[in-house]
Design an enzyme around this catalytic site. Structure first.
Site, mmCIF file in Angstrom:
data_model
loop_
_atom_site.group_PDB
_atom_site.id
_atom_site.type_symbol
_atom_site.label_atom_id
_atom_site.label_comp_id
_atom_site.label_asym_id
_atom_site.label_seq_id
_atom_site.Cartn_x
_atom_site.Cartn_y
_atom_site.Cartn_z
ATOM 1 N N ASP A 93 8.995 -2.633 -8.435
ATOM 2 C CA ASP A 93 9.846 -3.796 -8.656
ATOM 3 C C ASP A 93 10.423 -4.357 -7.357
ATOM 4 O O ASP A 93 10.796 -5.527 -7.297
ATOM 5 C CB ASP A 93 10.989 -3.423 -9.612
ATOM 6 C CG ASP A 93 10.467 -3.010 -10.982
ATOM 7 O OD1 ASP A 93 9.752 -3.806 -11.610
ATOM 8 O OD2 ASP A 93 10.774 -1.886 -11.418
ATOM 9 N N PRO B 76 0.809 -1.232 0.000
ATOM 10 C CA PRO B 76 0.000 0.000 0.000
ATOM 11 C C PRO B 76 0.837 1.274 0.000
ATOM 12 O O PRO B 76 0.308 2.348 -0.283
ATOM 13 C CB PRO B 76 -0.812 -0.125 1.294
ATOM 14 C CG PRO B 76 0.029 -0.977 2.190
ATOM 15 C CD PRO B 76 0.725 -1.955 1.287
ATOM 16 N N GLY C 34 4.133 1.026 -8.460
ATOM 17 C CA GLY C 34 5.205 1.786 -7.854
ATOM 18 C C GLY C 34 5.542 3.014 -8.683
ATOM 19 O O GLY C 34 4.717 3.492 -9.462
ATOM 20 N N ASP D 26 18.144 -4.563 -8.724
ATOM 21 C CA ASP D 26 16.704 -4.388 -8.951
ATOM 22 C C ASP D 26 16.167 -3.160 -8.231
ATOM 23 O O ASP D 26 15.049 -3.151 -7.697
ATOM 24 C CB ASP D 26 15.931 -5.633 -8.524
ATOM 25 C CG ASP D 26 16.254 -6.849 -9.369
ATOM 26 O OD1 ASP D 26 16.978 -6.694 -10.360
ATOM 27 O OD2 ASP D 26 15.804 -7.958 -9.036
ATOM 28 N N GLY D 27 16.972 -2.107 -8.182
ATOM 29 C CA GLY D 27 16.560 -0.870 -7.548
ATOM 30 C C GLY D 27 16.708 -0.835 -6.044
ATOM 31 O O GLY D 27 16.460 0.201 -5.425
ATOM 32 N N ARG E 17 9.522 10.800 -3.869
ATOM 33 C CA ARG E 17 8.636 9.655 -4.127
ATOM 34 C C ARG E 17 7.200 10.085 -4.445
ATOM 35 O O ARG E 17 6.525 9.467 -5.261
ATOM 36 C CB ARG E 17 8.655 8.717 -2.915
ATOM 37 C CG ARG E 17 7.701 7.535 -3.027
ATOM 38 C CD ARG E 17 7.955 6.510 -1.949
ATOM 39 N NE ARG E 17 9.182 5.766 -2.232
ATOM 40 C CZ ARG E 17 9.235 4.720 -3.034
ATOM 41 N NH1 ARG E 17 8.152 4.298 -3.650
ATOM 42 N NH2 ARG E 17 10.370 4.094 -3.247
ATOM 43 N N SER F 42 2.701 -3.524 -7.161
ATOM 44 C CA SER F 42 3.630 -2.665 -6.434
ATOM 45 C C SER F 42 4.709 -2.237 -7.418
ATOM 46 O O SER F 42 4.547 -2.375 -8.636
ATOM 47 C CB SER F 42 4.247 -3.426 -5.252
ATOM 48 O OG SER F 42 5.158 -2.622 -4.531
ATOM 49 N N GLN G 100 8.757 -4.124 5.422
ATOM 50 C CA GLN G 100 9.785 -4.558 4.484
ATOM 51 C C GLN G 100 10.107 -6.035 4.700
ATOM 52 O O GLN G 100 10.178 -6.511 5.830
ATOM 53 C CB GLN G 100 11.050 -3.713 4.663
ATOM 54 C CG GLN G 100 12.098 -3.960 3.597
ATOM 55 C CD GLN G 100 13.273 -3.017 3.725
ATOM 56 O OE1 GLN G 100 13.386 -2.283 4.698
ATOM 57 N NE2 GLN G 100 14.158 -3.003 2.731
ATOM 58 N N ARG H 17 9.929 11.339 -10.213
ATOM 59 C CA ARG H 17 11.044 11.384 -9.260
ATOM 60 C C ARG H 17 12.372 11.130 -9.955
ATOM 61 O O ARG H 17 13.402 11.718 -9.608
ATOM 62 C CB ARG H 17 10.842 10.370 -8.131
ATOM 63 C CG ARG H 17 10.766 8.932 -8.584
ATOM 64 C CD ARG H 17 10.680 7.955 -7.436
ATOM 65 N NE ARG H 17 12.003 7.525 -7.023
ATOM 66 C CZ ARG H 17 12.258 6.351 -6.437
ATOM 67 N NH1 ARG H 17 11.262 5.506 -6.210
ATOM 68 N NH2 ARG H 17 13.474 6.020 -6.088
#
Length: 590
Positions: free
Chosen positions: A220, A162, A250, A567-568, A324, A218, A196, A330
Site C-alpha cells: 500500500d 522490487p 507487499g 496508510d501504513g 519483513r 507493491s 523512496q 510479520r
C-alpha cells in the site's frame, strides 16, 4: 482439422428461445482427433464433443470469467489452419479445501475452413472478436454501485517496487500479471521504482495524457506515494481522476484485499489474491473512491486512501518491519510481541459523526463510557501497563511542534516525511499559524522572506478548524483518557487477513472510527484481533471497543510513546486531524 464452420445460430438455442451469436465445428487443439461443436451466446461459450454420447463431454464457459481471446496463425508455415484461444479465470475449488479461488483456463480451437490461410485467419479473428465483445458486455458489478469502464485499449503505467514485501514483486509480475495483461490485450509499460518517493516524483511530473490508468504492483505504501504525487500537481483535479489499480506485492496488501472483498469473493491470500486482482484489472471496471485529507502538526497536508492508526496497531505496523521477510506473517509476529508488553496511550479524541445527535447527549454518552471502562476489572491475566501521564497542568503538543516517540525510536526529524516543517511552539504573534481562508480551505502561512501565502492543493477542508484552535461546537469530544488503539478506516481490510471495517466501501463517504480504551485484557484484545479475520469483532461485545461512522476527526496524543501512521507510513507525532472527501479518485475495482 475442421470440416465446416456454420455461421447460423445454434439450433438448440432456437429451441430454448435463445438466439446464439455464432456456431461452428472445430478441432480441439489438445486432441487433433476430437471435433467439437462450439456455440457462442451473449452469456456463455459452450463446447460439446461431437464424438461423445449425447449429454456427455459438454463444457460451458461463463463469459463473466473471460478476460480475452486471441486469433493467430500456426507456427508451421505449411499449416494453412488458424487458431483462436479464449482465456478464462473461473472459480474452482482449491486442492484439499472447500475454499474457491480463480484459476486460469485456456480453451484453444483450430480453424481449417479452407485451404486459404488468410480465410482461416479471418474466421478465427471473427470468433475472437465476438468472444471479446460478448465478455465485456458482462462485467462483475456490485449491486448499488455506479460504474464506468476504463477506456479500451487501456494503456497502463505499471509501477513496481522490487523491494516490497519479501522482494518477490518482479517474480509475481512475470509469473502471473504479464501473461494476464497479454491475454487481455492491455498494452503496458513497466516502471521499476528505484528509491523512496520515486513513484511520487514520477506521477507528479508525468504527462498523464499518455496513460489511461496507473497500476501499482507493491504494498500500500507505493499507492500512497502515487496518490500524493497526483495531489501535488497543479492540475490535481484532473490528475486524481486517472484510474488507479492495485496488485498485491507487499506484506500488508490491505487495499488489494478490500478490492477482492468488494467483488464478492471470499478472503484470499498470496498469489490467489494477486490473480483475483489481476482479473479485476483486466475487466477494467471503475468505481469512485473516497480520499481523506490529513493535517499534521507541522502543517503538512497528506491524502490517504486506507487508514489512519495510532497506538497498538500503528506500533505493530512499524515494529514488525524487522520481520519483513516473513511476508504477511510479520503482522502476527508483531502483534504477539506487542501483546506481551501491552501499553496504553494518553490522548484526546474528537469527531464529527455522520449521523448527528444533540451534542450534550453525545458527550454525556461518551463520558459515561470512558468512566465505566476505566473501572472494569481485567481478566485473570495481567492488565496493560499504563504509560505515566504527563503533568496534569502541562498542555499537549502544540500545532506546530513535534513530540517525542518511544525511547528506542530515532529522533523525530528522521521519521517525519520529506518537506515537513518543524518549529518550536508558536506564540500568539507568530506568523507560523494556521488560519481558515475565505474559501474554507486551510492555508499554511509560511514565514519567509517574501511572506507569501500558498494554498495547499486539494479540495477544501470545510469541516476542520486549524489545529491550534478548538474543534467546532457540533463535534463529539472524548474526555482525556487512556487508549489501547485508535483506528480510522475507509476501506474494509487492514491487511490481507484482517477485515477491520467490514461495512466500509470505496465510496461510502465516511470514516469508520474504532478505538479501544484502556482496561481491556490481553486475552480480550487477542480475541478481537482473531475475530477481525472474519470481520466479526463487533460481535465480541467488548465494552472497551467503540465504533462510530464519522466525517472528520482530530487526535491529540499526550503520551511520549506510540507511533502514528497514515496508510501504513509513519508520520510525525503530535496533533493530527482528517476529513473525508467523497469520490475524489477512481479505482479499478468491482
Amino acid at each position: 482439422m475442421m470440416d465446416r464452420d456454420k455461421t447460423e445460430p445454434d439450433p438448440s438455442h432456437h429451441r430454448n428461445g435463445i438466439v446464439g451469436l455464432l456456431y461452428g465445428e472445430f478441432t480441439d487443439i489438445l486432441n487433433g482427433k476430437v471435433r467439437c461443436s462450439v456455440s457462442l451466446t451473449d452469456h456463455a461459450l459452450t463446447v460439446q464433443k461431437i464424438t461423445s454420447s449425447p449429454g456427455q463431454g459438454k463444457v460451458v464457459f461463463d463469459l463473466n470469467d473471460c478476460i480475452g481471446c486471441h486469433a493467430f496463425k500456426g507456427e508451421d508455415n505449411a499449416d494453412t489452419a488458424a487458431y483462436f484461444s479464449a482465456y478464462f479465470y473461473p472459480f474452482k475449488r482449491k486442492w484439499l479445501s472447500s475454499a474457491m479461488a480463480r484459476q486460469r483456463l485456456e480453451q484453444c480451437f483450430r480453424v481449417a475452413l479452407a485451404q486459404d490461410p488468410s480465410a482461416n485467419l479471418e474466421e478465427a479473428e471473427r470468433w475472437a472478436r465476438a468472444i471479446r465483445d460478448a465478455s465485456f458486455r458482462h462485467l462483475p458489478r456490485r449491486d448499488g454501485a455506479v460504474y464506468c469502464e476504463v477506456r479500451r485499449p487501456c494503456r497502463l503505467m505499471l509501477l513496481l517496487n522490487p523491494n516490497s514485501g519479501r522482494g518477490q514483486a518482479m517474480s509475481l509480475f512475470t509469473t502471473h500479471i504479464q501473461r494476464m495483461l497479454t491475454e487481455a490485450a492491455v498494452p503496458h509499460t513497466l516502471v521499476i521504482t528505484e528509491h523512496q518517493n520515486h513513484a511520487r516524483e514520477l506521477v507528479r511530473e508525468a504527462d498523464l495524457s499518455q496513460w489511461d490508468a496507473l497500476v501499482i504492483l507493491s504494498g500500500d505504501g507505493l499507492l500512497f506515494e502515487v496518490v500524493n504525487g497526483l495531489m501535488e500537481r497543479e492540475d490535481w483535479e484532473v490528475a486524481i481522476q486517472t484510474p488507479l489499480g492495485i496488485l498485491p506485492g507487499g506484506s500488508g496488501n490491505a487495499l488489494a484485499a478490500s478490492v477482492n472483498h468488494y467483488s464478492g469473493t471470499p478472503m484470499l491470500l498470496g498469489e490467489e489474491l494477486l490473480v483475483s486482482c489481476g482479473f479485476l484489472l483486466c475487466k477494467g471496471l471503475l468505481s469512485p473512491m473516497d480520499l481523506v485529507s490529513v493535517h499534521l502538526a507541522s502543517g503538512q497536508r497528506l491524502f490517504s486512501f486506507l487508514a489512519l492508526a495510532w497506538g497498538f496497531v500503528a506500533d505493530v505496523d512499524i515494529e514488525s518491519e524487522r520481520y519483513r521477510q516473513a511476508g504477511a506473517l510479520r503482522f502476527l509476529l508483531g502483534t504477539l510481541v506487542r501483546l506481551a508488553s501491552l501499553r496504553s496511550y494518553r490522548g484526546r479524541l474528537a469527531f464529527l459523526p455522520v449521523h448527528q445527535e444533540p451534542a450534550a447527549e453525545q458527550e454525556g454518552r461518551v463520558a459515561r463510557l470512558v468512566a465505566s471502562t476505566s473501572s472494569i476489572s481485567s481478566d485473570n491475566d495481567s492488565s496493560p501497563s499504563t504509560s505515566p501521564p504527563d503533568s496534569p497542568n502541562s498542555s499537549f503538543c502544540s500545532a506546530m511542534s513535534c513530540g517525542p516517540l518511544t525511547d528506542s525510536s530515532p529522533p523525530c526529524s528522521a521519521l517525519c516525511p520529506e518537506n515537513s516543517v518543524h518549529s518550536s511552539s508558536p506564540s500568539p504573534n507568530d506568523n507560523n499559524t494556521l488560519h481558515n481562508a475565505s474559501n474554507n480551505a486551510i492555508k499554511l502561512l509560511q514565514a519567509g522572506s517574501d511572506q507569501t501565502t500558498s494554498l495547499i492543493k486539494g479540495p477544501p477542508d470545510s469541516l476542520l478548524s486549524p489545529l491550534d484552535e478548538p474543534v467546532p461546537a457540533d463535534w463529539t469530544q472524548v474526555p482525556e483518557t487512556g487508549f489501547i488503539l485508535m483506528l480510522a478506516m475507509y476501506q474494509s481490510y487492514l491487511a490481507e487477513d484482517l477485515q477491520a471495517a467490514p461495512e466500509a466501501r470505496t465510496q461510502d463517504g465516511c470514516i469508520h472510527l474504532y478505538y479501544v480504551l484502556e482496561g481491556v485484557s490481553r486475552a480480550a484484545l487477542l480475541r478481537l484481533f482473531l475475530a477481525m479475520e472474519k470481520g466479526t469483532h463487533m460481535a465480541c461485545e467488548c465494552p472497551q471497543l467503540v465504533y462510530h461512522q464519522v466525517r472528520a476527526l482530530r487526535l491529540e496524543p499526550l503520551s511520549t510513546q506510540g507511533a502514528l501512521t497514515v496508510d501504513g507510513e509513519q508520520v510525525e507525532c503530535g496533533p493530527i486531524q482528517a476529513q473525508i472527501h467523497g469520490s475524489v479518485a477512481r479505482l479499478i475495482s468491482s
